[in-house]
Design a protein around this motif. Structure first.
Motif, PDB file in Angstrom:
ATOM      1  N   MET A   1       0.897  -1.121  -0.034  1.00 40.34           N
ATOM      2  CA  MET A   1      -0.142  -0.107   0.083  1.00 40.34           C
ATOM      3  C   MET A   1       0.859   1.365   0.109  1.00 40.34           C
ATOM      4  SD  MET A   1      -3.300  -0.552   2.506  1.00 40.34           S
ATOM      5  CE  MET A   1      -3.592  -2.368   2.889  1.00 40.34           C
ATOM      6  N   ASP A   2       0.568   2.345  -0.869  1.00 41.21           N
ATOM      7  CA  ASP A   2       1.263   3.390  -0.882  1.00 41.21           C
ATOM      8  C   ASP A   2       0.775   4.476   0.054  1.00 41.21           C
ATOM      9  OD1 ASP A   2      -0.793   4.248  -2.413  1.00 41.21           O
ATOM     10  OD2 ASP A   2       0.105   4.830  -4.177  1.00 41.21           O
ATOM     11  N   GLY A   3      -0.268   4.589   0.660  1.00 33.47           N
ATOM     12  CA  GLY A   3      -0.858   5.628   1.733  1.00 33.47           C
ATOM     13  C   GLY A   3      -1.498   6.662   1.036  1.00 33.47           C
ATOM     14  N   THR A   4      -2.035   6.504  -0.191  1.00 35.56           N
ATOM     15  CA  THR A   4      -2.835   7.607  -1.122  1.00 35.56           C
ATOM     16  C   THR A   4      -3.788   8.220  -0.047  1.00 35.56           C
ATOM     17  OG1 THR A   4      -2.162   6.491  -2.941  1.00 35.56           O
ATOM     18  CG2 THR A   4      -3.701   8.261  -3.154  1.00 35.56           C
ATOM     19  N   VAL A   5      -3.871   9.403  -0.194  1.00 32.84           N
ATOM     20  CA  VAL A   5      -4.855  10.145   0.555  1.00 32.84           C
ATOM     21  C   VAL A   5      -5.912  10.513  -0.294  1.00 32.84           C
ATOM     22  CG1 VAL A   5      -5.599  11.894   2.142  1.00 32.84           C
ATOM     23  CG2 VAL A   5      -3.424  10.596   2.484  1.00 32.84           C
ATOM     24  N   SER A   6      -7.081  10.439  -0.349  1.00 31.19           N
ATOM     25  CA  SER A   6      -8.248  10.989  -1.174  1.00 31.19           C
ATOM     26  C   SER A   6      -8.358  12.325  -1.261  1.00 31.19           C
ATOM     27  CB  SER A   6      -9.625  10.525  -0.873  1.00 31.19           C
ATOM     28  OG  SER A   6     -10.074  10.899   0.201  1.00 31.19           O
ATOM     29  N   ARG A   7      -9.086  12.893  -2.074  1.00 33.53           N
ATOM     30  CA  ARG A   7      -9.183  14.282  -2.092  1.00 33.53           C
ATOM     31  C   ARG A   7     -10.037  14.820  -0.952  1.00 33.53           C
ATOM     32  NH1 ARG A   7     -11.768  16.317  -7.760  1.00 33.53           N
ATOM     33  NH2 ARG A   7     -10.111  17.903  -8.031  1.00 33.53           N
ATOM     34  N   TYR A   8     -11.083  13.938  -0.434  1.00 31.32           N
ATOM     35  CA  TYR A   8     -11.797  14.488   0.554  1.00 31.32           C
ATOM     36  C   TYR A   8     -10.923  14.188   1.518  1.00 31.32           C
ATOM     37  CZ  TYR A   8     -15.197  14.114   4.316  1.00 31.32           C
ATOM     38  OH  TYR A   8     -15.794  13.988   5.458  1.00 31.32           O
ATOM     39  N   GLY A   9     -10.001  13.436   2.077  1.00 27.72           N
ATOM     40  CA  GLY A   9      -9.110  13.365   3.085  1.00 27.72           C
ATOM     41  C   GLY A   9      -8.260  14.593   3.066  1.00 27.72           C
ATOM     42  N   VAL A  10      -7.660  14.859   2.124  1.00 25.32           N
ATOM     43  CA  VAL A  10      -6.713  16.181   1.980  1.00 25.32           C
ATOM     44  C   VAL A  10      -7.661  17.261   2.320  1.00 25.32           C
ATOM     45  CG1 VAL A  10      -5.780  17.773   0.414  1.00 25.32           C
ATOM     46  CG2 VAL A  10      -5.482  15.328   0.299  1.00 25.32           C
ATOM     47  N   HIS A  11      -8.892  17.515   2.123  1.00 24.27           N
ATOM     48  CA  HIS A  11      -9.565  18.635   2.651  1.00 24.27           C
ATOM     49  C   HIS A  11      -9.908  18.388   4.005  1.00 24.27           C
ATOM     50  CE1 HIS A  11     -12.950  21.372   2.629  1.00 24.27           C
ATOM     51  NE2 HIS A  11     -13.588  20.896   3.357  1.00 24.27           N
ATOM     52  N   LYS A  12     -10.156  17.353   4.515  1.00 21.09           N
ATOM     53  CA  LYS A  12     -10.606  16.971   6.061  1.00 21.09           C
ATOM     54  C   LYS A  12      -9.487  16.980   7.009  1.00 21.09           C
ATOM     55  CE  LYS A  12     -14.316  15.812   8.523  1.00 21.09           C
ATOM     56  NZ  LYS A  12     -15.271  16.545   8.742  1.00 21.09           N
ATOM     57  N   PHE A  13      -8.447  16.239   6.394  1.00 16.44           N
ATOM     58  CA  PHE A  13      -7.388  16.151   7.264  1.00 16.44           C
ATOM     59  C   PHE A  13      -5.791  16.778   6.956  1.00 16.44           C
ATOM     60  CE2 PHE A  13     -10.147  12.489   7.561  1.00 16.44           C
ATOM     61  CZ  PHE A  13     -10.499  12.764   8.604  1.00 16.44           C
ATOM     62  N   GLY A  14      -5.904  17.485   5.950  1.00 20.51           N
ATOM     63  CA  GLY A  14      -4.179  17.997   5.322  1.00 20.51           C
ATOM     64  C   GLY A  14      -3.719  17.015   4.414  1.00 20.51           C
ATOM     65  N   ARG A  15      -2.895  17.474   3.606  1.00 13.91           N
ATOM     66  CA  ARG A  15      -2.042  16.723   2.569  1.00 13.91           C
ATOM     67  C   ARG A  15      -1.495  15.325   3.039  1.00 13.91           C
ATOM     68  NH1 ARG A  15      -1.609  17.009  -2.025  1.00 13.91           N
ATOM     69  NH2 ARG A  15      -2.477  19.251  -2.438  1.00 13.91           N
ATOM     70  N   ASP A  16      -0.980  15.644   4.454  1.00 19.22           N
ATOM     71  CA  ASP A  16      -0.445  14.512   5.155  1.00 19.22           C
ATOM     72  C   ASP A  16      -0.966  13.751   5.822  1.00 19.22           C
ATOM     73  OD1 ASP A  16       2.014  15.081   3.624  1.00 19.22           O
ATOM     74  OD2 ASP A  16       2.708  16.478   5.219  1.00 19.22           O
ATOM     75  N   GLY A  17      -2.391  14.036   6.029  1.00 18.67           N
ATOM     76  CA  GLY A  17      -3.449  13.526   7.081  1.00 18.67           C
ATOM     77  C   GLY A  17      -3.798  12.282   6.768  1.00 18.67           C
ATOM     78  N   ARG A  18      -3.270  11.248   7.353  1.00 15.45           N
ATOM     79  CA  ARG A  18      -3.863   9.963   7.449  1.00 15.45           C
ATOM     80  C   ARG A  18      -4.263   9.225   8.824  1.00 15.45           C
ATOM     81  NH1 ARG A  18       0.600   6.534   5.100  1.00 15.45           N
ATOM     82  NH2 ARG A  18       1.820   7.699   6.732  1.00 15.45           N
ATOM     83  N   PRO A  19      -5.358   9.791   9.310  1.00 13.65           N
ATOM     84  CA  PRO A  19      -5.754   9.384  10.654  1.00 13.65           C
ATOM     85  C   PRO A  19      -5.981   8.015  10.982  1.00 13.65           C
ATOM     86  CG  PRO A  19      -7.714  10.413   9.267  1.00 13.65           C
ATOM     87  CD  PRO A  19      -6.634  10.274   8.613  1.00 13.65           C
ATOM     88  N   ARG A  20      -5.991   7.566  12.331  1.00 12.55           N
ATOM     89  CA  ARG A  20      -5.929   6.097  12.546  1.00 12.55           C
ATOM     90  C   ARG A  20      -7.562   5.757  12.661  1.00 12.55           C
ATOM     91  NH1 ARG A  20      -1.108   3.728  13.821  1.00 12.55           N
ATOM     92  NH2 ARG A  20       0.655   5.102  14.326  1.00 12.55           N
ATOM     93  N   ILE A  21      -7.855   4.668  12.165  1.00 11.75           N
ATOM     94  CA  ILE A  21      -9.125   4.141  12.141  1.00 11.75           C
ATOM     95  C   ILE A  21      -9.173   3.332  13.531  1.00 11.75           C
ATOM     96  CG2 ILE A  21     -10.796   2.585  11.152  1.00 11.75           C
ATOM     97  CD1 ILE A  21      -9.180   2.541   8.633  1.00 11.75           C
ATOM     98  N   ARG A  22     -10.227   3.799  14.349  1.00  9.48           N
ATOM     99  CA  ARG A  22     -10.398   3.326  15.478  1.00  9.48           C
ATOM    100  C   ARG A  22     -11.680   2.309  15.687  1.00  9.48           C
ATOM    101  NH1 ARG A  22      -6.028   3.882  18.208  1.00  9.48           N
ATOM    102  NH2 ARG A  22      -5.202   6.026  18.338  1.00  9.48           N
ATOM    103  N   GLU A  23     -12.672   2.431  14.942  1.00  6.63           N
ATOM    104  CA  GLU A  23     -13.896   1.727  14.889  1.00  6.63           C
ATOM    105  C   GLU A  23     -14.442   1.739  13.453  1.00  6.63           C
ATOM    106  OE1 GLU A  23     -16.472   1.957  18.980  1.00  6.63           O
ATOM    107  OE2 GLU A  23     -15.817   3.689  18.205  1.00  6.63           O
ATOM    108  N   VAL A  24     -15.344   0.627  13.342  1.00  8.44           N
ATOM    109  CA  VAL A  24     -15.901   0.554  11.681  1.00  8.44           C
ATOM    110  C   VAL A  24     -17.345   0.282  12.163  1.00  8.44           C
ATOM    111  CG1 VAL A  24     -13.861  -0.348  10.730  1.00  8.44           C
ATOM    112  CG2 VAL A  24     -15.420  -1.993  11.601  1.00  8.44           C
ATOM    113  N   TYR A  25     -18.124   0.592  11.086  1.00  8.91           N
ATOM    114  CA  TYR A  25     -19.638   0.104  11.076  1.00  8.91           C
ATOM    115  C   TYR A  25     -20.044  -0.245   9.813  1.00  8.91           C
ATOM    116  CZ  TYR A  25     -24.572   1.428  11.556  1.00  8.91           C
ATOM    117  OH  TYR A  25     -25.955   1.435  11.430  1.00  8.91           O
ATOM    118  N   ALA A  26     -20.789  -1.488  10.153  1.00 10.92           N
ATOM    119  CA  ALA A  26     -21.163  -2.305   8.896  1.00 10.92           C
ATOM    120  C   ALA A  26     -22.501  -2.774   9.305  1.00 10.92           C
ATOM    121  CB  ALA A  26     -20.227  -3.658   9.165  1.00 10.92           C
TER     122      ALA A  26
END
Length: 76
Positions: A1-26
């Motif tokens: 995995m190369d760690g690509t951040v989506s356009r939404y992710g850049v807007h929400k968390f910044g260019r280097d923003g890769r927050p940690r997933i804590r919980e998932v909803y299914a």
């Protein structure tokens, strides 16, 4: 995995923003911790989770918790 951040992710968390997933909803299963432990939210992990039936994630970013809809994160 190369760690690509989506356009939404850049807007929400910044260019280097890769927050940690804590919980998932299914859907009917509700919220539960990630089986593999915390992972970074990237395009690849979002696609993998969507394939597993997950629709939203709770992520930890800069001392706050944010809920992210995976469809929105992936731009679709």
């Amino acid at each position: 995995m190369d760690g690509t951040v989506s356009r939404y992710g850049v807007h929400k968390f910044g260019r280097d923003g890769r927050p940690r997933i804590r919980e998932v909803y299914a859907g009917a299963g509700g919220w539960h911790p990630l089986d593999d432990g915390p992972q970074r939210l990237t395009v690849e992990t979002a696609q993998q989770l969507r394939g597993d039936g997950v629709t939203m994630v709770r992520v930890r970013w800069r001392m706050r918790t944010v809920e992210v809809i995976l469809r929105r994160y992936l731009g679709g």
